[in-house]
Scaffold this motif. Structure first.
Motif, mmCIF file in Angstrom:
data_model
loop_
_atom_site.group_PDB
_atom_site.id
_atom_site.type_symbol
_atom_site.label_atom_id
_atom_site.label_comp_id
_atom_site.label_asym_id
_atom_site.label_seq_id
_atom_site.Cartn_x
_atom_site.Cartn_y
_atom_site.Cartn_z
ATOM 1 N N THR A 169 0.832 -1.196 0.000
ATOM 2 C CA THR A 169 0.000 0.000 0.000
ATOM 3 C C THR A 169 0.868 1.248 0.000
ATOM 4 O O THR A 169 2.072 1.168 0.162
ATOM 5 N N SER A 170 0.224 2.373 -0.199
ATOM 6 C CA SER A 170 0.969 3.632 -0.158
ATOM 7 C C SER A 170 1.434 3.905 1.261
ATOM 8 O O SER A 170 0.685 3.761 2.210
ATOM 9 N N CYS A 171 2.697 4.273 1.383
ATOM 10 C CA CYS A 171 3.286 4.567 2.688
ATOM 11 C C CYS A 171 4.013 5.905 2.612
ATOM 12 O O CYS A 171 4.353 6.374 1.533
ATOM 13 N N THR A 172 4.240 6.476 3.768
ATOM 14 C CA THR A 172 5.065 7.667 3.855
ATOM 15 C C THR A 172 6.325 7.326 4.637
ATOM 16 O O THR A 172 6.246 6.854 5.769
ATOM 17 N N PHE A 173 7.474 7.512 4.007
ATOM 18 C CA PHE A 173 8.761 7.305 4.660
ATOM 19 C C PHE A 173 9.347 8.682 4.962
ATOM 20 O O PHE A 173 9.415 9.533 4.073
ATOM 21 N N THR A 174 9.762 8.900 6.197
ATOM 22 C CA THR A 174 10.373 10.175 6.570
ATOM 23 C C THR A 174 11.768 9.935 7.111
ATOM 24 O O THR A 174 11.948 9.230 8.097
ATOM 25 N N GLU A 175 12.756 10.487 6.432
ATOM 26 C CA GLU A 175 14.159 10.357 6.846
ATOM 27 C C GLU A 175 14.516 11.580 7.681
ATOM 28 O O GLU A 175 14.526 12.699 7.176
ATOM 29 N N ASN A 176 14.764 11.370 8.964
ATOM 30 C CA ASN A 176 15.094 12.451 9.882
ATOM 31 C C ASN A 176 16.580 12.420 10.256
ATOM 32 O O ASN A 176 17.118 11.346 10.536
ATOM 33 N N ILE A 177 17.213 13.587 10.278
ATOM 34 C CA ILE A 177 18.574 13.711 10.798
ATOM 35 C C ILE A 177 18.604 14.903 11.751
ATOM 36 O O ILE A 177 18.156 15.999 11.402
ATOM 37 N N TYR A 178 19.087 14.666 12.969
ATOM 38 C CA TYR A 178 19.279 15.720 13.964
ATOM 39 C C TYR A 178 20.775 15.851 14.218
ATOM 40 O O TYR A 178 21.407 14.893 14.673
ATOM 41 N N ILE A 179 21.348 17.007 13.910
ATOM 42 C CA ILE A 179 22.783 17.215 14.093
ATOM 43 C C ILE A 179 23.027 18.216 15.222
ATOM 44 O O ILE A 179 22.428 19.296 15.241
ATOM 45 N N ASN A 180 23.909 17.847 16.152
ATOM 46 C CA ASN A 180 24.275 18.723 17.268
ATOM 47 C C ASN A 180 25.458 19.615 16.890
ATOM 48 O O ASN A 180 26.095 19.421 15.849
ATOM 49 N N ASP A 181 25.779 20.564 17.765
ATOM 50 C CA ASP A 181 26.900 21.484 17.517
ATOM 51 C C ASP A 181 28.219 20.761 17.269
ATOM 52 O O ASP A 181 29.041 21.197 16.456
ATOM 53 N N ASN A 182 28.446 19.660 17.975
ATOM 54 C CA ASN A 182 29.715 18.942 17.848
ATOM 55 C C ASN A 182 29.722 17.906 16.728
ATOM 56 O O ASN A 182 30.671 17.129 16.588
ATOM 57 N N GLY A 183 28.650 17.863 15.918
ATOM 58 C CA GLY A 183 28.607 16.946 14.779
ATOM 59 C C GLY A 183 27.971 15.603 15.058
ATOM 60 O O GLY A 183 27.732 14.825 14.133
ATOM 61 N N THR A 184 27.726 15.297 16.340
ATOM 62 C CA THR A 184 27.028 14.052 16.673
ATOM 63 C C THR A 184 25.538 14.247 16.394
ATOM 64 O O THR A 184 25.080 15.360 16.111
ATOM 65 N N GLY A 185 24.762 13.183 16.520
ATOM 66 C CA GLY A 185 23.336 13.356 16.303
ATOM 67 C C GLY A 185 22.560 12.067 16.264
ATOM 68 O O GLY A 185 23.034 11.019 16.710
ATOM 69 N N LYS A 186 21.359 12.155 15.710
ATOM 70 C CA LYS A 186 20.464 11.001 15.635
ATOM 71 C C LYS A 186 19.875 10.913 14.237
ATOM 72 O O LYS A 186 19.532 11.938 13.624
ATOM 73 N N PHE A 187 19.773 9.687 13.747
ATOM 74 C CA PHE A 187 19.238 9.410 12.415
ATOM 75 C C PHE A 187 18.071 8.449 12.560
ATOM 76 O O PHE A 187 18.128 7.495 13.345
ATOM 77 N N SER A 188 17.004 8.692 11.816
ATOM 78 C CA SER A 188 15.883 7.753 11.856
ATOM 79 C C SER A 188 15.143 7.750 10.533
ATOM 80 O O SER A 188 15.167 8.739 9.785
ATOM 81 N N VAL A 189 14.498 6.632 10.257
ATOM 82 C CA VAL A 189 13.553 6.543 9.146
ATOM 83 C C VAL A 189 12.234 6.084 9.739
ATOM 84 O O VAL A 189 12.162 5.024 10.373
ATOM 85 N N ASP A 190 11.198 6.894 9.554
ATOM 86 C CA ASP A 190 9.868 6.567 10.059
ATOM 87 C C ASP A 190 9.003 6.090 8.901
ATOM 88 O O ASP A 190 8.948 6.737 7.857
ATOM 89 N N MET A 191 8.330 4.965 9.094
ATOM 90 C CA MET A 191 7.424 4.446 8.087
ATOM 91 C C MET A 191 6.008 4.470 8.630
ATOM 92 O O MET A 191 5.732 3.920 9.703
ATOM 93 N N ASP A 192 5.104 5.115 7.914
ATOM 94 C CA ASP A 192 3.696 5.174 8.297
ATOM 95 C C ASP A 192 2.889 4.342 7.305
ATOM 96 O O ASP A 192 2.680 4.747 6.163
ATOM 97 N N GLY A 193 2.458 3.164 7.746
ATOM 98 C CA GLY A 193 1.658 2.273 6.909
ATOM 99 C C GLY A 193 0.226 2.180 7.387
ATOM 100 O O GLY A 193 -0.447 1.182 7.148
ATOM 101 N N SER A 194 -0.253 3.225 8.047
ATOM 102 C CA SER A 194 -1.585 3.195 8.657
ATOM 103 C C SER A 194 -2.700 3.012 7.636
ATOM 104 O O SER A 194 -3.768 2.485 7.965
ATOM 105 N N SER A 195 -2.467 3.458 6.401
ATOM 106 C CA SER A 195 -3.529 3.349 5.401
ATOM 107 C C SER A 195 -3.941 1.901 5.153
ATOM 108 O O SER A 195 -5.091 1.624 4.827
ATOM 109 N N LEU A 196 -2.999 0.967 5.303
ATOM 110 C CA LEU A 196 -3.339 -0.437 5.117
ATOM 111 C C LEU A 196 -4.257 -0.940 6.214
ATOM 112 O O LEU A 196 -5.121 -1.787 5.975
ATOM 113 N N MET A 197 -4.101 -0.393 7.409
ATOM 114 C CA MET A 197 -4.899 -0.869 8.540
ATOM 115 C C MET A 197 -6.388 -0.640 8.318
ATOM 116 O O MET A 197 -7.219 -1.354 8.856
ATOM 117 N N ALA A 198 -6.708 0.350 7.506
ATOM 118 C CA ALA A 198 -8.109 0.660 7.254
ATOM 119 C C ALA A 198 -8.752 -0.294 6.263
ATOM 120 O O ALA A 198 -9.971 -0.382 6.180
#
Length: 251
Positions: free
Chosen positions: A18-47
């Protein structure tokens, strides 16, 4: 609780049905460290999943799920299958060990969400998580769980991120040989039809105000420290270099 591999396989089955939305997130701190994530929303299939979902998941389809696990735990479950993979494939999977997977499914609320996330010391450490996931699907049972085959989300490119405090760059270099081989895949037409209704969103958060972005479609947050760019998933799969861009920061 559902076995980890079964849950992950089902999550990517949702992504391909089904159609999904993928969101690639990157959070970068002052020192160059950070957090990376990919969120997948497949809620449309649940309906609309109904009996098909119940057949795939059995009794688990009737349960609300909110679970978190690491790929390292998953690999422990599948260690006998992993040793049968090529050294190159095993090396790709090794990159996933520190990723945390959070899955939420609520049939009553018609909700299915999955997040793959990890911390990083430098953005240079990052790779294209969805392409690496395609290696995971080559494990026993993975390809069979995916109607698009075991190469779902492998867009035939090598993705690199760079950040030095003055500039940020996201660049995918296409492997023309791999792209040509994928074009001959018998599931290609089906893939295009599904991908056409899915979206891939880049949402990057920086510690400094942004001076300019090379992509004119970028949307800025009010403080100009976050940009959001939306593409069709078809672009991610067929024109990965279209997602390339550079960011310059204010001094």
């Amino acid at each position: 609780m559902m076995k980890l591999y079964k849950l992950l396989s089902f999550s990517f089955l949702i992504a391909t049905l089904t159609s999904c939305t993928f969101t690639e997130n990157i959070y970068i701190n002052d020192n160059g460290t950070g957090k990376f994530s990919v969120d997948m929303d497949g809620s449309s299939l649940m309906a609309m999943a109904g009996d098909q979902m119940s057949e795939q998941m059995g009794a688990d389809a009737k349960k609300n799920i909110d679970t978190t696990f690491t790929f390292k735990q998953l690999f422990e479950q599948k260690k006998d299958s992993i040793v049968k993979l090529s050294p190159e494939a095993q090396k790709e999977l090794k990159k996933l060990e520190n990723f945390v997977v959070n899955s939420k499914m609520n049939a009553e609320k018609k909700e299915f969400l999955m997040t793959l996330s990890t911390d990083f010391k430098n953005v240079n450490e990052l790779q294209d998580i969805l392409q690496t996931i395609s290696t995971l699907q080559k494990l026993e049972g993975g390809a069979g769980a995916n109607p698009l085959g075991s190469n779902f989300a492998d867009n035939g490119s090598k993705l690199n991120y760079t950040y030095d405090g003055k500039k940020f760059s996201r660049k995918a270099v296409i492997d023309q040989q791999k792209l040509a081989a994928k074009a001959k895949d018998t599931a290609a037409d089906m893939s295009k039809m599904i991908f056409a209704s899915s979206n891939y969103i880049l949402k990057y958060h920086f510690p400094k105000k942004i001076k300019k972005v090379s992509n004119p479609a970028a949307l800025f947050s009010e403080d100009r420290k976050t940009i959001t760019i939306q593409y069709s998933f078809t672009d991610y799969m067929e024109n990965p270099d279209k997602l390339n861009f550079d960011v310059e920061f204010e001094k």
